[in-house]
Every structure is written in C-alpha cells, then in structure tokens.
Design a protein around this motif. Structure first.
Motif, PDB file in Angstrom:
ATOM      1  N   GLY A 140      -6.281  60.917  63.161  1.00  0.00           N
ATOM      2  CA  GLY A 140      -6.251  60.391  61.753  1.00  0.00           C
ATOM      3  C   GLY A 140      -4.572  59.845  61.337  1.00  0.00           C
ATOM      4  O   GLY A 140      -4.420  59.953  60.163  1.00  0.00           O
ATOM      5  N   LEU A 141      -4.231  59.397  62.118  1.00  0.00           N
ATOM      6  CA  LEU A 141      -2.781  58.633  62.043  1.00  0.00           C
ATOM      7  C   LEU A 141      -3.056  57.536  61.073  1.00  0.00           C
ATOM      8  O   LEU A 141      -1.977  57.145  60.215  1.00  0.00           O
ATOM      9  CB  LEU A 141      -2.101  58.342  63.234  1.00  0.00           C
ATOM     10  CG  LEU A 141      -1.664  59.362  64.351  1.00  0.00           C
ATOM     11  CD1 LEU A 141      -1.067  58.955  65.309  1.00  0.00           C
ATOM     12  CD2 LEU A 141      -0.728  60.555  63.266  1.00  0.00           C
ATOM     13  N   CYS A 142      -3.871  56.731  61.020  1.00  0.00           N
ATOM     14  CA  CYS A 142      -4.018  55.823  60.062  1.00  0.00           C
ATOM     15  C   CYS A 142      -3.925  56.063  58.637  1.00  0.00           C
ATOM     16  O   CYS A 142      -2.809  55.531  57.920  1.00  0.00           O
ATOM     17  CB  CYS A 142      -5.271  54.750  60.428  1.00  0.00           C
ATOM     18  SG  CYS A 142      -5.543  53.160  59.317  1.00  0.00           S
ATOM     19  N   PRO A 143      -4.492  56.914  58.207  1.00  0.00           N
ATOM     20  CA  PRO A 143      -4.293  57.290  56.792  1.00  0.00           C
ATOM     21  C   PRO A 143      -3.086  57.972  56.549  1.00  0.00           C
ATOM     22  O   PRO A 143      -2.473  57.864  55.580  1.00  0.00           O
ATOM     23  CB  PRO A 143      -5.471  58.156  56.246  1.00  0.00           C
ATOM     24  CG  PRO A 143      -5.878  58.502  57.418  1.00  0.00           C
ATOM     25  CD  PRO A 143      -5.683  57.539  58.623  1.00  0.00           C
ATOM     26  N   LEU A 144      -2.530  58.794  57.770  1.00  0.00           N
ATOM     27  CA  LEU A 144      -1.352  59.406  57.608  1.00  0.00           C
ATOM     28  C   LEU A 144       0.014  58.637  57.309  1.00  0.00           C
ATOM     29  O   LEU A 144       0.672  58.585  56.439  1.00  0.00           O
ATOM     30  CB  LEU A 144      -1.139  60.320  58.900  1.00  0.00           C
ATOM     31  CG  LEU A 144      -1.464  61.661  58.839  1.00  0.00           C
ATOM     32  CD1 LEU A 144      -1.229  62.262  60.237  1.00  0.00           C
ATOM     33  CD2 LEU A 144      -0.875  62.624  57.874  1.00  0.00           C
ATOM     34  N   LEU A 145      -0.005  57.151  57.922  1.00  0.00           N
ATOM     35  CA  LEU A 145       0.780  56.338  57.718  1.00  0.00           C
ATOM     36  C   LEU A 145       0.871  55.464  56.604  1.00  0.00           C
ATOM     37  O   LEU A 145       1.628  54.849  56.135  1.00  0.00           O
ATOM     38  CB  LEU A 145       0.896  55.686  59.023  1.00  0.00           C
ATOM     39  CG  LEU A 145       1.408  56.271  60.266  1.00  0.00           C
ATOM     40  CD1 LEU A 145       1.557  55.402  61.563  1.00  0.00           C
ATOM     41  CD2 LEU A 145       2.479  57.093  60.335  1.00  0.00           C
TER      42      LEU A 145
ATOM     43  N   MET B 274       8.903  53.283  51.753  1.00  0.00           N
ATOM     44  CA  MET B 274       7.472  52.939  51.254  1.00  0.00           C
ATOM     45  C   MET B 274       6.611  52.543  52.196  1.00  0.00           C
ATOM     46  O   MET B 274       5.499  52.242  51.908  1.00  0.00           O
ATOM     47  CB  MET B 274       8.108  52.018  50.092  1.00  0.00           C
ATOM     48  CG  MET B 274       8.932  52.609  48.873  1.00  0.00           C
ATOM     49  SD  MET B 274       9.068  51.519  47.688  1.00  0.00           S
ATOM     50  CE  MET B 274       7.247  50.984  47.031  1.00  0.00           C
ATOM     51  N   LEU B 275       7.121  51.616  53.255  1.00  0.00           N
ATOM     52  CA  LEU B 275       6.382  51.087  54.176  1.00  0.00           C
ATOM     53  C   LEU B 275       5.992  51.937  55.394  1.00  0.00           C
ATOM     54  O   LEU B 275       6.510  53.206  55.610  1.00  0.00           O
ATOM     55  CB  LEU B 275       7.149  49.796  54.717  1.00  0.00           C
ATOM     56  CG  LEU B 275       7.514  48.861  53.642  1.00  0.00           C
ATOM     57  CD1 LEU B 275       8.594  47.854  54.458  1.00  0.00           C
ATOM     58  CD2 LEU B 275       6.119  47.998  53.174  1.00  0.00           C
ATOM     59  N   PRO B 276       4.891  51.508  56.085  1.00  0.00           N
ATOM     60  CA  PRO B 276       4.269  52.432  57.153  1.00  0.00           C
ATOM     61  C   PRO B 276       5.199  52.550  58.224  1.00  0.00           C
ATOM     62  O   PRO B 276       5.362  53.724  58.887  1.00  0.00           O
ATOM     63  CB  PRO B 276       3.312  51.614  57.772  1.00  0.00           C
ATOM     64  CG  PRO B 276       2.665  51.124  56.702  1.00  0.00           C
ATOM     65  CD  PRO B 276       3.976  50.337  55.758  1.00  0.00           C
ATOM     66  N   PRO B 277       6.293  51.587  58.527  1.00  0.00           N
ATOM     67  CA  PRO B 277       7.324  52.262  59.428  1.00  0.00           C
ATOM     68  C   PRO B 277       8.164  53.549  59.104  1.00  0.00           C
ATOM     69  O   PRO B 277       8.281  54.240  60.023  1.00  0.00           O
ATOM     70  CB  PRO B 277       8.014  51.009  59.715  1.00  0.00           C
ATOM     71  CG  PRO B 277       7.269  49.787  59.340  1.00  0.00           C
ATOM     72  CD  PRO B 277       6.466  50.387  58.150  1.00  0.00           C
ATOM     73  N   GLY B 278       8.489  53.631  57.934  1.00  0.00           N
ATOM     74  CA  GLY B 278       9.145  54.619  57.337  1.00  0.00           C
ATOM     75  C   GLY B 278       8.222  55.980  57.569  1.00  0.00           C
ATOM     76  O   GLY B 278       8.762  57.076  58.174  1.00  0.00           O
ATOM     77  N   ALA B 279       6.922  55.911  57.118  1.00  0.00           N
ATOM     78  CA  ALA B 279       5.748  57.148  57.450  1.00  0.00           C
ATOM     79  C   ALA B 279       6.029  57.337  59.093  1.00  0.00           C
ATOM     80  O   ALA B 279       5.858  58.713  59.364  1.00  0.00           O
ATOM     81  CB  ALA B 279       4.561  56.732  57.043  1.00  0.00           C
ATOM     82  N   PHE B 280       6.097  56.552  59.855  1.00  0.00           N
ATOM     83  CA  PHE B 280       6.059  56.610  61.341  1.00  0.00           C
ATOM     84  C   PHE B 280       7.480  57.477  61.832  1.00  0.00           C
ATOM     85  O   PHE B 280       7.086  58.408  62.438  1.00  0.00           O
ATOM     86  CB  PHE B 280       5.929  55.237  62.071  1.00  0.00           C
ATOM     87  CG  PHE B 280       5.564  55.537  63.454  1.00  0.00           C
ATOM     88  CD1 PHE B 280       4.468  55.817  63.890  1.00  0.00           C
ATOM     89  CD2 PHE B 280       6.734  55.450  64.372  1.00  0.00           C
ATOM     90  CE1 PHE B 280       4.161  55.695  65.393  1.00  0.00           C
ATOM     91  CE2 PHE B 280       6.517  55.487  65.944  1.00  0.00           C
ATOM     92  CZ  PHE B 280       5.125  55.635  66.247  1.00  0.00           C
TER      93      PHE B 280
ATOM     94  N   VAL C  35       0.630  65.788  52.474  1.00  0.00           N
ATOM     95  CA  VAL C  35       1.504  66.318  51.164  1.00  0.00           C
ATOM     96  C   VAL C  35       2.919  66.203  51.556  1.00  0.00           C
ATOM     97  O   VAL C  35       3.801  65.660  50.667  1.00  0.00           O
ATOM     98  CB  VAL C  35       0.887  67.583  50.549  1.00  0.00           C
ATOM     99  CG1 VAL C  35       1.779  67.990  49.672  1.00  0.00           C
ATOM    100  CG2 VAL C  35      -0.567  67.202  50.075  1.00  0.00           C
ATOM    101  N   VAL C  36       3.465  67.033  52.604  1.00  0.00           N
ATOM    102  CA  VAL C  36       4.733  66.968  53.024  1.00  0.00           C
ATOM    103  C   VAL C  36       5.155  65.468  53.403  1.00  0.00           C
ATOM    104  O   VAL C  36       6.151  65.019  52.858  1.00  0.00           O
ATOM    105  CB  VAL C  36       4.929  67.712  54.307  1.00  0.00           C
ATOM    106  CG1 VAL C  36       6.303  67.567  54.902  1.00  0.00           C
ATOM    107  CG2 VAL C  36       4.562  69.090  53.957  1.00  0.00           C
ATOM    108  N   LEU C  37       4.573  64.895  54.032  1.00  0.00           N
ATOM    109  CA  LEU C  37       4.767  63.415  54.337  1.00  0.00           C
ATOM    110  C   LEU C  37       5.033  62.561  53.200  1.00  0.00           C
ATOM    111  O   LEU C  37       5.887  61.872  52.871  1.00  0.00           O
ATOM    112  CB  LEU C  37       3.763  62.756  55.177  1.00  0.00           C
ATOM    113  CG  LEU C  37       4.295  61.400  56.280  1.00  0.00           C
ATOM    114  CD1 LEU C  37       5.630  61.748  56.926  1.00  0.00           C
ATOM    115  CD2 LEU C  37       3.306  61.049  56.934  1.00  0.00           C
ATOM    116  N   GLY C  38       3.869  62.724  52.259  1.00  0.00           N
ATOM    117  CA  GLY C  38       4.085  61.875  50.918  1.00  0.00           C
ATOM    118  C   GLY C  38       5.233  62.270  50.089  1.00  0.00           C
ATOM    119  O   GLY C  38       5.908  61.577  49.424  1.00  0.00           O
TER     120      GLY C  38
END
Length: 231
Positions: A24-29, A187-193, A143-146
């Motif tokens: 489920g990494l797609c929604p995670l990022l 804010m961008l997916p690379p930051g989430a990664f 939630v932690v990632l958010g």
C-alpha cells in the motif's frame, strides 16, 4: 487469548503492512500530506479490511479454489464502492482531497493479501480481528507519516479536520509554529518517501534493541538448569 494477542502483535508491529510488508505504498506516499487525509484513508482502508475479511471467511468453503481470487476482488470492490459513497455523502471535502486513491483501495495489496493469506483459512471472528489489527497498523503509519509531513511543511496538525469530522472540528487545527514559506519537499511524494525510510529505520533500531534484551538460547538453558537443580 494468546492467539489473538499474536494476531494483534503481527498487525500492529511485527508484520505491519506499511513498515514491514511495504504494501500500500502508493497511498502512503501520495495522500499523507496532512493528518486529516491520512486518517480518512486509513479508516476507510480499515473498514474495507475488516468487512472483506469477514465475508471472505464466511464464503471460503463455498468458493472453488480456481476462482477464489476473482471472488475476493468482487467482494472488496463492492465494499470499497460502499465506503466511497458514504464518504462522498458525509465527508465531501475529504472525498475531494483523497480523489482517485479512494477507489484504488480495491487494488491495495494489504486487503487482497489478508483475504488470501488469513481470512480464507480462519473463522470470521479471527478474520475480523486480523482485519482490525492490520487496519490499525496501516492507519498508524499513515497518521504518523501525515503528522511528520504536515508539521514540516505547514507547521500545523489536524488542518482541515472539518473535512473528516464536520464543521464542529474547524477549530481543531493546532499551530505548532508559523511558516512563512511551506517546505515543498515535505509536501511532495519524495518527502514522504524519505520520511517513510526514517520510520522503517527507527522500527529496525527498536527491534534490534528489543532483541538484544531478550535472553539467548544458552542463557535460557542455564536458567532452566538452575531451576531444575533448586527443585
């Protein structure tokens, strides 16, 4: 009871879908720019997990093995459509924020994986509990990632909570610090990664520390020998 405790331990920590299985990494990022979005998608995913596990467990003896995967996907798709319509009706702002990632829950490997690996081989009660624990583990990571991304990018927590909880939650936003210019990387997916990588590293460090505290097989054998000698 010990069996249920092991299911909980697997879902929340040892075999967490986001941190260990990396499913489920797609929604995670993509969705975890704020806590509100993360919590909304996490709860939606958890509901689908619980009820799909229950239904798969109930029909497992009536579905031929050759067509079990298509049947599981149909069950999951029906539940996702139901959850999507409910969010559209009662949390339209959140529905717009989550966008395409709501219907994409159908393709989430966490759900189809638990249906195949656990629900199809266990009772409805255990399947429901497994769905709950896996859903809570997945939601916790979201939630932690958010929270990390929202604090770094906007300096707030629970921004837009009214989209999920209603107009009464409009004042729930917590201002951690004032940000003149948003931190674009967070804010961008690379930051989430990157944030996801740090979370996985932190879990590995904690697991290593816990393993070091556990007695080795040799130490356990010595302890048993001492107890036997005393008796």
């Amino acid at each position: 009871m010990s069996n249920y405790r092991e299911i909980a331990w697997q879902g929340l920590w040892k075999n967490n879908p986001g941190l260990v299985q990396l499913l489920g990494l797609c929604p995670l990022l993509a969705v975890t720019a704020t806590v509100t979005n993360a919590l909304g998608l996490g709860v939606a995913t958890m509901l689908v997990l619980i009820f799909s596990n229950i239904l798969v467990s109930l029909v497992r003896d009536f579905v031929p093995k050759e067509i079990r995967i298509p049947v599981f996907v149909m069950i999951i798709a029906a539940l996702v459509t139901t959850v999507q319509l409910l969010i559209n009706a009662y949390a339209y702002g959140l529905y717009l924020s989550l966008g395409i990632f709501l219907p994409l829950i159908v393709t989430n490997c966490v759900i189809i994986g638990r249906a195949e690996a656990f629900a199809s081989r266990n009772t409805p009660a255990k399947a429901a509990f497994d769905g709950l624990m896996m859903g809570l583990g997945f939601t916790a990571v979201l939630v932690v990632l958010g929270a990390v991304r929202e604090i770094l990018s906007q300096g707030t927590l629970f921004a837009g909570a009214d989209q999920l909880l209603g107009s009464w939650a409009a004042n729930m936003t917590i201002q951690i610090w004032h940000v003149d210019t948003s931190f674009l990387l967070a804010m961008l997916p690379p930051g989430a990664f990157l944030a996801m990588g740090f979370l996985i590293a932190l879990k590995n460090v904690i697991d290593t520390k816990l393993q070091e505290k556990q007695p080795t097989a040799e130490q356990q054998e010595i302890a048993r020998a001492r107890i036997t000698k005393v008796n």
